[in-house]
Design a protein around this motif. Structure first.
Motif, mmCIF file in Angstrom:
data_model
loop_
_atom_site.group_PDB
_atom_site.id
_atom_site.type_symbol
_atom_site.label_atom_id
_atom_site.label_comp_id
_atom_site.label_asym_id
_atom_site.label_seq_id
_atom_site.Cartn_x
_atom_site.Cartn_y
_atom_site.Cartn_z
ATOM 1 N N ALA A 194 -15.379 -81.842 -59.397
ATOM 2 C CA ALA A 194 -13.931 -81.752 -59.568
ATOM 3 C C ALA A 194 -13.291 -82.574 -58.445
ATOM 4 O O ALA A 194 -13.951 -82.879 -57.448
ATOM 5 N N PRO A 195 -12.028 -82.937 -58.583
ATOM 6 C CA PRO A 195 -11.380 -83.729 -57.524
ATOM 7 C C PRO A 195 -11.494 -83.110 -56.125
ATOM 8 O O PRO A 195 -11.656 -83.825 -55.144
ATOM 9 N N ASN B 187 -1.430 -77.722 -56.432
ATOM 10 C CA ASN B 187 -1.214 -77.898 -57.863
ATOM 11 C C ASN B 187 -1.935 -76.812 -58.662
ATOM 12 O O ASN B 187 -1.418 -76.327 -59.656
ATOM 13 N N ASN B 188 -3.137 -76.452 -58.198
ATOM 14 C CA ASN B 188 -3.914 -75.433 -58.908
ATOM 15 C C ASN B 188 -4.888 -74.777 -57.935
ATOM 16 O O ASN B 188 -5.946 -75.346 -57.641
ATOM 17 N N LEU C 96 -10.052 -73.885 -55.738
ATOM 18 C CA LEU C 96 -10.735 -73.323 -54.567
ATOM 19 C C LEU C 96 -11.924 -72.442 -54.944
ATOM 20 O O LEU C 96 -12.773 -72.152 -54.111
ATOM 21 N N GLY C 97 -11.978 -72.018 -56.197
ATOM 22 C CA GLY C 97 -13.079 -71.169 -56.644
ATOM 23 C C GLY C 97 -14.199 -71.921 -57.339
ATOM 24 O O GLY C 97 -15.161 -71.312 -57.805
ATOM 25 N N VAL D 253 -8.755 -79.244 -61.924
ATOM 26 C CA VAL D 253 -9.977 -78.429 -62.016
ATOM 27 C C VAL D 253 -11.003 -79.010 -62.983
ATOM 28 O O VAL D 253 -12.012 -78.369 -63.279
ATOM 29 N N MET D 254 -10.764 -80.230 -63.446
ATOM 30 C CA MET D 254 -11.694 -80.851 -64.397
ATOM 31 C C MET D 254 -12.874 -81.474 -63.654
ATOM 32 O O MET D 254 -12.692 -82.198 -62.682
ATOM 33 N N ARG D 255 -14.066 -81.177 -64.126
ATOM 34 C CA ARG D 255 -15.274 -81.784 -63.551
ATOM 35 C C ARG D 255 -15.617 -83.055 -64.318
ATOM 36 O O ARG D 255 -15.464 -83.100 -65.541
#
Length: 202
Positions: free
Chosen positions: A131-132, A153-154, A158-159, A123-125
């Protein structure tokens, strides 16, 4: 040949010789990766000489070199912390792996290992705000080709709205059109429907 056998997990007759060969091989791989990364515009400090700092960027260098999958997996096993360091542009190794997709068939294993080493990267931008999952969707990555690894994985990924369009990943995917996009959008939607519903209501 002995190095190839070691990487495949095959035992050698002489463990001492195998250990020395592997150590020499790993050092050469590290050297090449570090030197390549230092030449990159994404290197935070090309004049850095401290080995403990440079080792953090091994995966970046190997991905730049388009290194074989086994070399990447070996480095990740020996230095799992390397998955947790972004380059100067804010890209983690997972961002590069998604964008470059170096190994189409066995590629999902690399994503899985990267995310196991540093789950937060899902979720890292980066510095551009991606993000990925956004990169994967824009690169038209199919669900079974690795996108499922990121989402499973997380699911919070999706949000995350896309920086360019403001669309959540499901809608971003659907907006691309084509059979792959339709199938992938369906998989994204069914992965966690409540995220989609909440994003539409907000």
């Amino acid at each position: 040949m002995q190095i190839a056998n070691i990487l495949r997990g095959k035992e050698s007759q002489d463990e001492l010789v195998s250990g020395k060969l592997f150590t020499r091989f790993a050092r050469k791989v590290n050297f090449l990766a570090i030197e390549r990364f230092k030449l990159s515009s994404a290197c935070p400090n090309p004049l850095e000489t401290r080995e403990d700092v440079l080792l953090k960027y091994l995966l970046h260098g190997l991905l730049d070199l388009k290194a074989p999958l086994n070399a990447l997996l070996m480095t990740l096993k020996l230095h799992p912390e390397a998955a947790a360091y972004p380059d100067k542009e804010g890209n983690f190794p997972i961002h590069h792996a998604v964008r470059r997709r170096p190994f189409r068939v066995k590629y999902t294993k690399l994503l899985r290992e990267l995310l196991q080493a540093y789950p937060e990267a899902a979720v890292m931008r980066n510095g551009a705000g991606d993000a990925p999952i956004h990169i994967a969707i824009r690169e038209r990555m199919a669900w079974d080709d690795g996108l499922s690894e990121i989402v499973e994985n997380n699911c919070d990924s999706l949000g995350l709205p896309d920086r360019q369009t403001g669309l959540c990943p499901v809608l971003l995917c659907a907006s691309l059109g084509g059979n792959v996009a339709v199938n992938t959008a369906f998989c994204l939607l069914t992965a966690k429907p409540d995220i989609f519903v909440n994003s539409c209501m907000s």
